[in-house]
Write a protein that holds these residues in place. Sequence first.
Motif, PDB file in Angstrom:
ATOM      1  N   PRO A   1      -8.675   5.340   4.221  1.00 26.19           N
ATOM      2  CA  PRO A   1      -9.095   4.039   3.719  1.00 26.19           C
ATOM      3  C   PRO A   1      -8.510   2.894   4.545  1.00 26.19           C
ATOM      4  N   GLU A   2      -9.184   1.772   4.452  1.00 29.46           N
ATOM      5  CA  GLU A   2      -8.780   0.611   5.252  1.00 29.46           C
ATOM      6  C   GLU A   2      -8.825  -0.614   4.335  1.00 29.46           C
ATOM      7  N   LEU A   3      -7.888  -1.527   4.501  1.00 28.98           N
ATOM      8  CA  LEU A   3      -7.918  -2.784   3.754  1.00 28.98           C
ATOM      9  C   LEU A   3      -8.435  -3.866   4.681  1.00 28.98           C
ATOM     10  N   ARG A   4      -9.418  -4.624   4.211  1.00 31.35           N
ATOM     11  CA  ARG A   4      -9.912  -5.747   5.010  1.00 31.35           C
ATOM     12  C   ARG A   4      -9.731  -7.032   4.231  1.00 31.35           C
ATOM     13  N   GLN A   5      -9.353  -8.097   4.938  1.00 29.53           N
ATOM     14  CA  GLN A   5      -9.212  -9.389   4.279  1.00 29.53           C
ATOM     15  C   GLN A   5     -10.455 -10.231   4.527  1.00 29.53           C
ATOM     16  N   ASP A   6     -11.019 -10.746   3.440  1.00 27.97           N
ATOM     17  CA  ASP A   6     -12.156 -11.657   3.542  1.00 27.97           C
ATOM     18  C   ASP A   6     -11.633 -12.980   4.100  1.00 27.97           C
ATOM     19  N   PRO A   7     -12.106 -13.397   5.291  1.00 26.41           N
ATOM     20  CA  PRO A   7     -11.559 -14.629   5.876  1.00 26.41           C
ATOM     21  C   PRO A   7     -11.895 -15.876   5.063  1.00 26.41           C
ATOM     22  N   CYS A   8     -12.907 -15.793   4.177  1.00 28.97           N
ATOM     23  CA  CYS A   8     -13.294 -16.970   3.384  1.00 28.97           C
ATOM     24  C   CYS A   8     -12.453 -17.120   2.118  1.00 28.97           C
ATOM     25  N   THR A   9     -12.000 -16.010   1.548  1.00 32.81           N
ATOM     26  CA  THR A   9     -11.225 -16.097   0.292  1.00 32.81           C
ATOM     27  C   THR A   9      -9.782 -15.637   0.469  1.00 32.81           C
ATOM     28  N   ARG A  10      -9.486 -14.979   1.567  1.00 28.09           N
ATOM     29  CA  ARG A  10      -8.201 -14.315   1.799  1.00 28.09           C
ATOM     30  C   ARG A  10      -7.959 -13.173   0.807  1.00 28.09           C
TER      31      ARG A  10
ATOM     32  N   ARG B   1      -8.017  -9.433  14.703  1.00 27.36           N
ATOM     33  CA  ARG B   1      -8.904  -9.624  15.842  1.00 27.36           C
ATOM     34  C   ARG B   1      -9.749 -10.839  15.528  1.00 27.36           C
ATOM     35  N   GLY B   2      -9.379 -11.963  16.088  1.00 27.81           N
ATOM     36  CA  GLY B   2     -10.083 -13.202  15.764  1.00 27.81           C
ATOM     37  C   GLY B   2      -9.944 -13.515  14.294  1.00 27.81           C
ATOM     38  N   LEU B   3     -11.072 -13.658  13.624  1.00 34.62           N
ATOM     39  CA  LEU B   3     -11.048 -13.998  12.196  1.00 34.62           C
ATOM     40  C   LEU B   3     -10.785 -12.784  11.318  1.00 34.62           C
ATOM     41  N   PHE B   4     -10.807 -11.607  11.930  1.00 34.48           N
ATOM     42  CA  PHE B   4     -10.838 -10.393  11.115  1.00 34.48           C
ATOM     43  C   PHE B   4      -9.480  -9.709  11.041  1.00 34.48           C
ATOM     44  N   ARG B   5      -8.954  -9.658   9.824  1.00 31.46           N
ATOM     45  CA  ARG B   5      -7.625  -9.080   9.615  1.00 31.46           C
ATOM     46  C   ARG B   5      -7.760  -7.839   8.753  1.00 31.46           C
ATOM     47  N   ARG B   6      -7.099  -6.763   9.201  1.00 30.71           N
ATOM     48  CA  ARG B   6      -7.094  -5.582   8.353  1.00 30.71           C
ATOM     49  C   ARG B   6      -5.686  -5.048   8.238  1.00 30.71           C
ATOM     50  N   ALA B   7      -5.510  -4.162   7.286  1.00 25.94           N
ATOM     51  CA  ALA B   7      -4.198  -3.562   7.079  1.00 25.94           C
ATOM     52  C   ALA B   7      -4.404  -2.077   6.832  1.00 25.94           C
ATOM     53  N   VAL B   8      -3.410  -1.294   7.238  1.00 25.83           N
ATOM     54  CA  VAL B   8      -3.473   0.136   6.947  1.00 25.83           C
ATOM     55  C   VAL B   8      -3.329   0.290   5.440  1.00 25.83           C
ATOM     56  N   ALA B   9      -4.226   1.072   4.853  1.00 25.51           N
ATOM     57  CA  ALA B   9      -4.197   1.205   3.389  1.00 25.51           C
ATOM     58  C   ALA B   9      -3.157   2.235   2.955  1.00 25.51           C
ATOM     59  N   ASP B  10      -1.915   2.036   3.421  1.00 26.83           N
ATOM     60  CA  ASP B  10      -0.818   2.904   2.993  1.00 26.83           C
ATOM     61  C   ASP B  10      -0.525   2.636   1.530  1.00 26.83           C
ATOM     62  N   GLY B  11      -0.428   3.670   0.773  1.00 23.03           N
ATOM     63  CA  GLY B  11      -0.127   3.472  -0.638  1.00 23.03           C
ATOM     64  C   GLY B  11      -0.170   4.796  -1.339  1.00 23.03           C
ATOM     65  N   SER B  12      -0.451   4.748  -2.605  1.00 22.44           N
ATOM     66  CA  SER B  12      -0.434   5.966  -3.376  1.00 22.44           C
ATOM     67  C   SER B  12      -1.419   5.845  -4.515  1.00 22.44           C
TER      68      SER B  12
ATOM     69  N   SER C   1      -0.778   2.186  -5.887  1.00 22.17           N
ATOM     70  CA  SER C   1       0.125   1.213  -5.262  1.00 22.17           C
ATOM     71  C   SER C   1      -0.485   0.779  -3.941  1.00 22.17           C
ATOM     72  N   THR C   2      -0.487  -0.533  -3.715  1.00 20.18           N
ATOM     73  CA  THR C   2      -1.075  -1.083  -2.493  1.00 20.18           C
ATOM     74  C   THR C   2      -0.018  -1.859  -1.705  1.00 20.18           C
ATOM     75  N   PRO C   3      -0.152  -1.875  -0.364  1.00 22.56           N
ATOM     76  CA  PRO C   3       0.844  -2.579   0.448  1.00 22.56           C
ATOM     77  C   PRO C   3       0.622  -4.088   0.486  1.00 22.56           C
ATOM     78  N   VAL C   4      -0.488  -4.559  -0.106  1.00 21.25           N
ATOM     79  CA  VAL C   4      -0.719  -6.005  -0.182  1.00 21.25           C
ATOM     80  C   VAL C   4      -0.729  -6.391  -1.657  1.00 21.25           C
ATOM     81  N   VAL C   5      -0.520  -7.682  -1.927  1.00 23.65           N
ATOM     82  CA  VAL C   5      -0.626  -8.166  -3.299  1.00 23.65           C
ATOM     83  C   VAL C   5      -2.008  -8.794  -3.452  1.00 23.65           C
ATOM     84  N   PRO C   6      -2.885  -8.191  -4.269  1.00 25.88           N
ATOM     85  CA  PRO C   6      -4.239  -8.738  -4.404  1.00 25.88           C
ATOM     86  C   PRO C   6      -4.192 -10.184  -4.901  1.00 25.88           C
ATOM     87  N   LEU C   7      -5.206 -10.955  -4.499  1.00 29.93           N
ATOM     88  CA  LEU C   7      -5.241 -12.395  -4.762  1.00 29.93           C
ATOM     89  C   LEU C   7      -5.017 -12.742  -6.230  1.00 29.93           C
TER      90      LEU C   7
END
Length: 332
Positions: A1-10, A93-104, A171-177
């Motif tokens: 799995p991959e986490l992607r950040q929406d550049p419009c809402t973060r 990469r430019g506007l596009f930010r992703r994170a490794v979906a490390d978690g459990s 468990s996710t490595p980011v804190v959802p909005l």
Amino acid sequence: PELRQDPCTRDWVVLAPQRGERPLEWGEPVPVPGSRETCPFCPGREERTPPELWRRPGPDGGWSIRVVPNRYPVVTPPTGPATEAVAGARRVRGLFRRAVADGSHEVVIETPDHDWDIADGGTDTVAAVLDACRTRTRVLRERGPGLVLPFRNHGAAAGTSLAHPHSQIVSTPVVPLRHRHLHDVARAYHDDTGGCLYLDLVRAELDDGARVVAARERAAAFAPYAARTPYETWVVPTERRASFADASDEALADVAALLVRVLGGLRRLLGDVPYNYAIVGAPNGGEGARWFQWHVQIVPRLTIAAGFELGSGMAVNIVPPERAAAELRNAP
Ligand code: UDP
Ligand code: ZN
């Protein structure tokens, strides 16, 4: 799995194609008959789940609760050495930010009994389920920054794919909005008043009474003032602990009793209503000790959000919380 950040809402989105492979036990609109015969969570089929992470022993060398990794996880445990640097590392990469979906992603099999449900009662059983979730939440929050979210689905309309009673913990490595926002609002309230928003809220609800469903010494159940869905109910402990991992046994017992009360009331009132509940707590890292308060948000799934709600982000609730609470109060 991959986490992607929406550049419009973060906001973060999980891309998890392997989730599409999980078996769906539900035909439309009823469960496939015989699901009990093939249920991977029933006793005697323990080898069908990955190795157990935790168990509460049961009678005769059996188990009463098992926690196992989800076979079709939303996020996956890190494969390499678990260093701070790789956990949830961002790639931009430019506007596009992703994170490794490390978690459990773990499943809490709540009982060997395929047909039991929380609404049937057994406060001790529910308290033991909460204890299992608390134990795993303690382990998972040590893995680094992010969020640990225990939750429960009930009914096909609430996204359940297996009928056997179970909760899940992701468990996710980011804190959802949404969680970042809850945290920020509670912090601003603490900045302004020096108090805890949630404890002040419980006090205000108990004083007013119109939205209270039931109360015990260490927790209260009430319909929130601006409930987003019919019969939305929160169960909030009155002892201040930012993280569910730090809840006391006494608070767990009272929250368990109130969960049985609310979910049993819903069933008596409206039948076998689909619902989700989530145990909302402060993000990992100990921040929020003074301003946050873990609590349970129960969201019955009686209506479907449509165009206006999706487009505006504003919920339309056809049952005022005062009426919902009065009905639940009178369905003891
Ligand atoms: N699952 C599993 N092992 C199996 C079959 C299913 O771990 O052999 C998982 C599945 O991925 C799903 C969960 O069990 O996440 C059942 O969860 P639930 O019914 O609450 O809803 P879902 O997560 O499917 O929306
Ligand atoms: Zn089963």
